[in-house]
Design an enzyme around this catalytic site. Sequence first.
Site, short mmCIF file in Angstrom:
data_model
loop_
_atom_site.label_atom_id
_atom_site.label_comp_id
_atom_site.label_asym_id
_atom_site.label_seq_id
_atom_site.Cartn_x
_atom_site.Cartn_y
_atom_site.Cartn_z
N ARG A 296 3.08 -10.61 15.95
CA ARG A 296 3.01 -10.21 17.37
C ARG A 296 1.72 -9.47 17.74
NH1 ARG A 296 7.14 -5.04 17.90
NH2 ARG A 296 6.67 -4.15 15.87
N HIS B 259 9.25 6.32 32.00
CA HIS B 259 10.23 7.19 32.65
C HIS B 259 11.19 7.70 31.58
CE1 HIS B 259 8.78 6.54 36.68
NE2 HIS B 259 8.62 5.28 36.36
N ARG C 175 6.98 4.11 42.35
CA ARG C 175 6.67 2.70 42.08
C ARG C 175 6.74 1.81 43.31
NH1 ARG C 175 4.18 3.55 37.22
NH2 ARG C 175 5.58 4.55 35.73
N GLN D 155 4.91 0.49 31.44
CA GLN D 155 4.92 1.51 32.50
C GLN D 155 6.35 1.98 32.76
OE1 GLN D 155 2.30 0.51 36.00
NE2 GLN D 155 2.07 -1.37 34.84
N ARG E 38 10.34 -7.92 16.85
CA ARG E 38 10.47 -7.99 15.39
C ARG E 38 11.55 -9.00 15.03
NH1 ARG E 38 11.81 -2.77 12.59
NH2 ARG E 38 10.84 -3.78 10.82
C1 FAD Z 1 0.21 5.16 40.17
C2 FAD Z 1 0.46 5.62 38.76
C3 FAD Z 1 -0.59 5.68 37.87
C4 FAD Z 1 -0.39 6.12 36.54
N1 FAD Z 1 -1.44 6.16 35.68
C5 FAD Z 1 -1.28 6.58 34.40
C6 FAD Z 1 -2.37 6.66 33.46
O1 FAD Z 1 -3.49 6.31 33.78
N2 FAD Z 1 -2.11 7.06 32.20
C7 FAD Z 1 -0.85 7.47 31.79
O2 FAD Z 1 -0.69 7.87 30.64
N3 FAD Z 1 0.18 7.42 32.65
C8 FAD Z 1 0.02 6.99 33.93
N4 FAD Z 1 1.09 6.94 34.79
C9 FAD Z 1 2.42 7.30 34.27
C10 FAD Z 1 2.82 8.75 34.66
O3 FAD Z 1 1.95 9.67 34.07
C11 FAD Z 1 4.26 9.03 34.19
O4 FAD Z 1 4.32 8.95 32.78
C12 FAD Z 1 5.26 8.06 34.75
O5 FAD Z 1 5.09 7.91 36.13
C13 FAD Z 1 6.67 8.52 34.41
O6 FAD Z 1 7.10 9.43 35.42
P1 FAD Z 1 7.61 10.92 35.20
O7 FAD Z 1 6.71 11.76 34.41
O8 FAD Z 1 7.87 11.39 36.55
O9 FAD Z 1 8.86 10.72 34.25
P2 FAD Z 1 10.41 10.64 34.61
O10 FAD Z 1 11.17 10.52 33.38
O11 FAD Z 1 10.64 9.55 35.62
O12 FAD Z 1 10.62 12.08 35.23
C14 FAD Z 1 11.62 12.39 36.11
C15 FAD Z 1 11.38 13.78 36.62
O13 FAD Z 1 11.61 14.70 35.58
C16 FAD Z 1 10.46 15.56 35.40
N5 FAD Z 1 10.23 15.70 33.96
C17 FAD Z 1 10.28 14.71 33.05
N6 FAD Z 1 10.01 15.19 31.82
C18 FAD Z 1 9.76 16.49 31.98
C19 FAD Z 1 9.39 17.53 31.10
N7 FAD Z 1 9.23 17.32 29.80
N8 FAD Z 1 9.24 18.77 31.60
C20 FAD Z 1 9.40 19.02 32.91
N9 FAD Z 1 9.73 18.07 33.82
C21 FAD Z 1 9.90 16.83 33.36
C22 FAD Z 1 9.29 14.85 36.09
O14 FAD Z 1 8.40 15.77 36.62
C23 FAD Z 1 9.98 14.04 37.15
O15 FAD Z 1 10.08 14.78 38.34
C24 FAD Z 1 0.91 6.50 36.10
C25 FAD Z 1 1.97 6.44 37.02
C26 FAD Z 1 1.76 6.01 38.33
C27 FAD Z 1 2.94 5.96 39.28
#
Ligand code: FAD
Length: 231
Positions: free
Chosen positions: A134, A69, A161, A65, A81
């Site tokens: 693994r 980010h 989180r 998880q 590995r």
């Molecule tokens: C409660 C919870 C449940 C979740 N359940 C699932 C699930 O079931 N399946 C699953 O696959 N994932 C799940 N996730 C993960 C979620 O989808 C994100 O991948 C994760 O929270 C990473 O956060 P972020 O996208 O904000 O990325 P970060 O890298 O933290 O993004 C930082 C900021 O930059 C922006 N950003 C990042 N990349 C881009 C881009 N390419 N274009 C435009 N803006 C961007 C984001 O909008 C964010 O505001 C879950 C997360 C949470 C908190």
Amino acid sequence: MLYVAYRTCYSKKSPIEIWEEARETPPEKLQAFILERLKTGHTSPLEQVVFWFGIEGLSRTASHQLVRHRIGISFEQQSQRYIKLDSEGPKKMFATPKTWQQGPLSEAYKAHMLKSFALYQKALQAGIPAEDARFILPQAVVSNLQVCVNYAELLHIADLRLCFRAQWEIRRLALGMRREVKKAAPLLGVFLQPKCGPARQGFCDEPYEAYRKCPLSKARPHKQDVFLAED
Ligand SMILES: Cc1cc2nc3c(=O)[nH]c(=O)nc-3n(C[C@H](O)[C@H](O)[C@H](O)COP(=O)(O)OP(=O)(O)OC[C@H]3O[C@@H](n4cnc5c(N)ncnc54)[C@H](O)[C@@H]3O)c2cc1C
């Protein structure tokens, strides 16, 4: 760092002159200036402040998880590995959620973990390379990481989180990160709140049913209430 970053935007002085000014300014004054800026939408200076965390004993369930980010964060994770896991020694090999710790299935959980590790060891002894051995390891297996993350992204991570809807282990990790930031930079640590916190968005935007079950709902509004109140 944050003072100079902000001040450079709002001063005729050069950054070097501002560094010198900062050295001679009482810390309370620097902090007051930073606090005012933190209340605004001028957030790019936050990317200039970086924290490093050494994380030990995180399950692969939680680390997967964390590594989702993508922006303003960089990871180094112990390799499965190059490092052959060893069931000897005092360090725990796998994480156990509370829900598995008690009750009739707790022994079965432990037995399942140990059986997986035994087969993993057997595979290594049989010459199967670690990168393939693994495959038998459970998601509960623990891992170490060094993470470098800027303050802007750390705020975002805390938004998501520290929320009660986040999974318990990554929430516990986020709480630990906040605790360490509070020690190193107390002024910045207090802004690490779930998105509903008064220093962040200030309201919950999760589904209303989930909000009602959250202990923070007693103190913090839901977006539905906020926007209805403004209409
Ligand atoms: C409660 C919870 C449940 C979740 N359940 C699932 C699930 O079931 N399946 C699953 O696959 N994932 C799940 N996730 C993960 C979620 O989808 C994100 O991948 C994760 O929270 C990473 O956060 P972020 O996208 O904000 O990325 P970060 O890298 O933290 O993004 C930082 C900021 O930059 C922006 N950003 C990042 N990349 C881009 C881009 N390419 N274009 C435009 N803006 C961007 C984001 O909008 C964010 O505001 C879950 C997360 C949470 C908190």
